[in-house]
Motif scaffolding. Structure first.
Motif, PDB file in Angstrom:
ATOM      1  N   THR A  58     -22.338   0.293   3.418  1.00  0.00           N
ATOM      2  CA  THR A  58     -23.492   0.817   4.136  1.00  0.00           C
ATOM      3  C   THR A  58     -23.562   2.313   3.911  1.00  0.00           C
ATOM      4  OG1 THR A  58     -22.172   1.065   6.156  1.00  0.00           O
ATOM      5  CG2 THR A  58     -23.461  -0.953   5.934  1.00  0.00           C
ATOM      6  N   TYR A  59     -24.748   2.835   4.002  1.00  0.00           N
ATOM      7  CA  TYR A  59     -24.961   4.257   3.725  1.00  0.00           C
ATOM      8  C   TYR A  59     -26.018   4.776   4.676  1.00  0.00           C
ATOM      9  CZ  TYR A  59     -25.770   8.474   0.963  1.00  0.00           C
ATOM     10  OH  TYR A  59     -25.899   9.774   0.546  1.00  0.00           O
ATOM     11  N   TYR A  60     -25.781   5.982   5.226  1.00  0.00           N
ATOM     12  CA  TYR A  60     -26.675   6.532   6.234  1.00  0.00           C
ATOM     13  C   TYR A  60     -27.084   7.955   5.909  1.00  0.00           C
ATOM     14  CZ  TYR A  60     -24.965   2.634   9.057  1.00  0.00           C
ATOM     15  OH  TYR A  60     -24.651   1.383   9.526  1.00  0.00           O
ATOM     16  N   ALA A  61     -28.273   8.294   6.339  1.00  0.00           N
ATOM     17  CA  ALA A  61     -28.676   9.693   6.309  1.00  0.00           C
ATOM     18  C   ALA A  61     -27.830  10.462   7.327  1.00  0.00           C
ATOM     19  CB  ALA A  61     -30.156   9.825   6.654  1.00  0.00           C
ATOM     20  N   ASP A  62     -27.535  11.709   7.033  1.00  0.00           N
ATOM     21  CA  ASP A  62     -26.719  12.520   7.945  1.00  0.00           C
ATOM     22  C   ASP A  62     -27.338  12.605   9.333  1.00  0.00           C
ATOM     23  OD1 ASP A  62     -25.612  14.944   5.432  1.00  0.00           O
ATOM     24  OD2 ASP A  62     -24.844  12.970   5.983  1.00  0.00           O
ATOM     25  N   SER A  63     -28.657  12.593   9.396  1.00  0.00           N
ATOM     26  CA  SER A  63     -29.350  12.772  10.672  1.00  0.00           C
ATOM     27  C   SER A  63     -29.158  11.606  11.634  1.00  0.00           C
ATOM     28  CB  SER A  63     -30.838  12.999  10.425  1.00  0.00           C
ATOM     29  OG  SER A  63     -31.401  11.903   9.732  1.00  0.00           O
ATOM     30  N   VAL A  64     -28.741  10.451  11.112  1.00  0.00           N
ATOM     31  CA  VAL A  64     -28.579   9.268  11.973  1.00  0.00           C
ATOM     32  C   VAL A  64     -27.152   8.755  12.014  1.00  0.00           C
ATOM     33  CG1 VAL A  64     -30.968   8.628  11.474  1.00  0.00           C
ATOM     34  CG2 VAL A  64     -29.108   7.501  10.231  1.00  0.00           C
ATOM     35  N   LYS A  65     -26.285   9.331  11.205  1.00  0.00           N
ATOM     36  CA  LYS A  65     -24.906   8.859  11.128  1.00  0.00           C
ATOM     37  C   LYS A  65     -24.248   8.935  12.503  1.00  0.00           C
ATOM     38  CE  LYS A  65     -23.365   9.959   7.187  1.00  0.00           C
ATOM     39  NZ  LYS A  65     -22.821  10.712   6.032  1.00  0.00           N
ATOM     40  N   ARG A  67     -25.128   7.241  15.050  1.00  0.00           N
ATOM     41  CA  ARG A  67     -26.067   6.763  16.082  1.00  0.00           C
ATOM     42  C   ARG A  67     -26.736   5.457  15.686  1.00  0.00           C
ATOM     43  NH1 ARG A  67     -30.546   9.608  17.143  1.00  0.00           N
ATOM     44  NH2 ARG A  67     -30.699  10.529  15.052  1.00  0.00           N
ATOM     45  N   PHE A  68     -26.995   5.278  14.409  1.00  0.00           N
ATOM     46  CA  PHE A  68     -27.684   4.080  13.908  1.00  0.00           C
ATOM     47  C   PHE A  68     -26.688   3.199  13.156  1.00  0.00           C
ATOM     48  CE2 PHE A  68     -32.269   5.947  13.389  1.00  0.00           C
ATOM     49  CZ  PHE A  68     -32.210   6.413  14.685  1.00  0.00           C
ATOM     50  N   THR A  69     -26.928   1.884  13.225  1.00  0.00           N
ATOM     51  CA  THR A  69     -26.101   0.926  12.491  1.00  0.00           C
ATOM     52  C   THR A  69     -26.998  -0.093  11.805  1.00  0.00           C
ATOM     53  OG1 THR A  69     -24.301   1.141  14.100  1.00  0.00           O
ATOM     54  CG2 THR A  69     -24.247  -0.761  12.633  1.00  0.00           C
ATOM     55  N   ILE A  70     -26.827  -0.232  10.503  1.00  0.00           N
ATOM     56  CA  ILE A  70     -27.564  -1.231   9.748  1.00  0.00           C
ATOM     57  C   ILE A  70     -26.673  -2.456   9.571  1.00  0.00           C
ATOM     58  CG2 ILE A  70     -26.864  -0.298   7.497  1.00  0.00           C
ATOM     59  CD1 ILE A  70     -29.654  -1.093   6.440  1.00  0.00           C
ATOM     60  N   SER A  85     -28.755   6.395  21.149  1.00  0.00           N
ATOM     61  CA  SER A  85     -28.847   7.843  21.408  1.00  0.00           C
ATOM     62  C   SER A  85     -30.080   8.433  20.727  1.00  0.00           C
ATOM     63  CB  SER A  85     -27.581   8.554  20.922  1.00  0.00           C
ATOM     64  OG  SER A  85     -26.438   8.027  21.556  1.00  0.00           O
ATOM     65  N   LEU A  86     -31.197   7.786  20.911  1.00  0.00           N
ATOM     66  CA  LEU A  86     -32.413   8.206  20.233  1.00  0.00           C
ATOM     67  C   LEU A  86     -32.868   9.580  20.691  1.00  0.00           C
ATOM     68  CD1 LEU A  86     -34.173   4.772  20.154  1.00  0.00           C
ATOM     69  CD2 LEU A  86     -33.797   6.217  18.155  1.00  0.00           C
ATOM     70  N   LYS A  87     -33.454  10.309  19.743  1.00  0.00           N
ATOM     71  CA  LYS A  87     -33.944  11.653  19.984  1.00  0.00           C
ATOM     72  C   LYS A  87     -35.437  11.714  19.683  1.00  0.00           C
ATOM     73  CE  LYS A  87     -29.559  13.490  18.189  1.00  0.00           C
ATOM     74  NZ  LYS A  87     -28.949  14.387  17.171  1.00  0.00           N
ATOM     75  N   PRO A  88     -36.155  12.668  20.273  1.00  0.00           N
ATOM     76  CA  PRO A  88     -37.588  12.781  19.948  1.00  0.00           C
ATOM     77  C   PRO A  88     -37.846  12.929  18.455  1.00  0.00           C
ATOM     78  CG  PRO A  88     -37.081  14.069  21.900  1.00  0.00           C
ATOM     79  CD  PRO A  88     -35.766  13.571  21.366  1.00  0.00           C
ATOM     80  N   GLU A  89     -36.955  13.563  17.739  1.00  0.00           N
ATOM     81  CA  GLU A  89     -37.153  13.731  16.291  1.00  0.00           C
ATOM     82  C   GLU A  89     -36.969  12.437  15.509  1.00  0.00           C
ATOM     83  OE1 GLU A  89     -35.138  15.515  18.306  1.00  0.00           O
ATOM     84  OE2 GLU A  89     -33.282  16.107  17.273  1.00  0.00           O
ATOM     85  N   ASP A  90     -36.552  11.360  16.157  1.00  0.00           N
ATOM     86  CA  ASP A  90     -36.486  10.049  15.508  1.00  0.00           C
ATOM     87  C   ASP A  90     -37.846   9.351  15.521  1.00  0.00           C
ATOM     88  OD1 ASP A  90     -33.295   9.586  17.063  1.00  0.00           O
ATOM     89  OD2 ASP A  90     -33.676  10.094  14.954  1.00  0.00           O
ATOM     90  N   THR A  91     -38.814   9.933  16.201  1.00  0.00           N
ATOM     91  CA  THR A  91     -40.150   9.347  16.265  1.00  0.00           C
ATOM     92  C   THR A  91     -40.762   9.259  14.877  1.00  0.00           C
ATOM     93  OG1 THR A  91     -40.549  10.117  18.519  1.00  0.00           O
ATOM     94  CG2 THR A  91     -42.488   9.663  17.151  1.00  0.00           C
TER      95      THR A  91
END
Length: 123
Positions: A58-65, A67-70, A85-91
């Motif tokens: 699996t591989y993640y963008a740094d901005s979601v590492k 916090r997100f799981t695929i 742990s969602l943030k407004p910038e995840d919109t």
């Protein structure tokens, strides 16, 4: 005919969680790497996460590492994105995409796309 259908988007407060699903049909799902991308208004589509067909990488963008799981269930032809742990910038509108066998992090590496699902995180 390949179809990818996302679901699970919605409105959530900052710090909350959502789980996105992407149901695939018309392809040998177990041989495709799957990716999640997102696009916010006025911005380019960006990579979020990807998973190999065998689920071993699996591989993640740094901005979601962290916090997100695929994840994926090949028997169900479905890939998931658990977002914590969602943030407004995840919109953004979140898209799933399919690519034969190998991972990619650039949108132009993926020939098949879903229609997207909106995720809105309020502050």
């Amino acid at each position: 005919q390949v179809q990818l259908v996302e679901s699970g988007g919605g409105l959530v407060q900052a710090g909350g969680s959502l789980r996105l699903s992407c149901a695939a049909s018309g392809l040998t799902f177990s041989r495709y790497a799957m990716g999640w991308f997102r696009q916010a208004p006025g911005k380019e589509r960006e990579f979020v996460a990807a998973i190999t067909w065998s689920r071993d990488i699996t591989y993640y963008a740094d901005s979601v590492k962290g916090r997100f799981t695929i994840s994926r269930v090949n028997a169900e032809n479905t890939v998931y994105l658990q977002m914590n742990s969602l943030k407004p910038e995840d919109t953004a509108v979140y898209y799933c995409a399919a690519r034969w066998e190998t991972l990619g992090e650039h949108p132009n590496q993926y020939p098949y796309w879903g229609q997207g699902t909106q995720v809105t995180v309020s502050s």
